[in-house]
Design a protein around this motif. Structure first.
Motif, mmCIF file in Angstrom:
data_model
loop_
_atom_site.group_PDB
_atom_site.id
_atom_site.type_symbol
_atom_site.label_atom_id
_atom_site.label_comp_id
_atom_site.label_asym_id
_atom_site.label_seq_id
_atom_site.Cartn_x
_atom_site.Cartn_y
_atom_site.Cartn_z
ATOM 1 N N TYR A 134 51.312 37.245 49.691
ATOM 2 C CA TYR A 134 50.069 36.346 49.404
ATOM 3 C C TYR A 134 48.838 37.653 48.631
ATOM 4 O O TYR A 134 47.839 37.359 48.316
ATOM 5 C CB TYR A 134 50.443 37.619 51.015
ATOM 6 N N ASP A 135 49.621 38.596 47.572
ATOM 7 C CA ASP A 135 49.134 39.274 46.895
ATOM 8 C C ASP A 135 49.206 39.110 45.196
ATOM 9 O O ASP A 135 48.740 39.732 44.593
ATOM 10 C CB ASP A 135 49.193 40.841 46.979
ATOM 11 N N HIS A 140 48.679 31.655 44.225
ATOM 12 C CA HIS A 140 46.836 31.514 45.158
ATOM 13 C C HIS A 140 46.813 30.396 44.201
ATOM 14 O O HIS A 140 45.751 29.113 44.308
ATOM 15 C CB HIS A 140 46.119 32.115 45.057
ATOM 16 N N GLN A 180 39.355 31.197 45.934
ATOM 17 C CA GLN A 180 38.429 32.711 46.193
ATOM 18 C C GLN A 180 39.420 33.164 46.340
ATOM 19 O O GLN A 180 38.859 34.280 46.413
ATOM 20 C CB GLN A 180 37.952 32.653 47.381
ATOM 21 N N ARG A 181 40.510 33.482 47.130
ATOM 22 C CA ARG A 181 41.547 34.765 47.262
ATOM 23 C C ARG A 181 41.884 34.979 45.781
ATOM 24 O O ARG A 181 42.179 36.144 45.743
ATOM 25 C CB ARG A 181 43.027 33.694 48.395
#
Length: 237
Positions: A134-135, A140, A180-181
């Motif tokens: 996720y990070d 992404h 955007q992430r």
């Protein structure tokens, strides 16, 4: 005097740096040959060096998966070897859970090279909600690009139907969320800035349905114009 002082090596292999024996010196030399052959794109010599190193108990070949992926090519830049590399990396993800994040990035890259954008997006959507994926801004970014590729593909498949615009906008909207992430995780990435702007422009662009364009074409056709003219003349007389 330490025997390691008499030998200069280009690449590091043994992390604990034990006292060098003649066997370890030969292994280190062979490891240097492997790296140099890869950099010079001499795959035949690199594969021969790897075949010897993989048989040595001192070499943990499974931890050297980044090197072994490149050795799966029959020729430099061989596209046909991509499916083999994908299978290999998926196996490595199971054997090296600590390296899953790095292996996943390489796996998605190979999916994109093979044109398997749907498979890449499925893999990312399964992993991205959990940590540490996720990070990761790169993952992404890959997810957003795969959405854009799939939007273009879906447009080609359903072109001429009412669902084409909805499918495109849904995928582009998802791509914008991924971009955007990635931007939030890596604010200095100018590539992400341009991709975010591109997704916003595509979402703001007006969509004209196929029936609307057909009606406009029919209204401007000569046959339709003559029909309207005859109807007006009949009503007049």
């Amino acid at each position: 005097m330490d025997s390691s002082c008499n030998h200069q090596f280009l690449f590091s292999l043994f992390e604990d740096k034990p006292r060098l024996t003649s066997r370890r010196i030969h292994i280190r030399r062979l490891y240097d040959i492997l790296h140099l052959s890869l950099q010079r794109q001499d795959l035949v010599r690199a594969q021969r060096a790897w075949a010897i190193l993989a048989r040595c108990n001192e070499v943990h070949w499974k931890n050297l998966w980044t090197l072994s992926v490149g050795l799966l090519d029959r020729h430099v830049g061989d596209v046909d070897s991509v499916p083999t590399k994908i299978d290999y990396l998926r196996a490595m993800m199971l054997q090296h859970p600590d390296e899953r994040e790095k292996i996943l990035s390489e796996l998605i890259h190979l999916y994109i090279l093979a044109g398997r954008h749907r498979d890449a997006l499925d893999e990312l959507e399964f992993c991205l909600p959990s940590f540490p994926y996720y990070d990761n801004p790169t993952l992404h970014l890959y997810a957003g690009l795969c959405c854009m590729f799939n939007a273009q593909l879906s447009n080609d498949l359903v072109e001429g139907t009412d669902d084409s615009g909805a499918a495109d906008r849904n995928l582009i909207d998802r791509a914008q969320i991924f971009f955007q992430r990635a931007k939030a995780l890596d604010p200095d990435n100018i590539v992400v800035d341009s991709l975010v702007n591109m997704a916003q422009c595509l979402l703001q662009a007006p969509h004209t349905g196929p029936h609307e364009s057909d009606e406009e074409d029919m209204s401007d056709s000569p046959g339709t114009f003559r029909t309207k003219r005859l109807k007006i003349e009949q009503d007049t007389f």
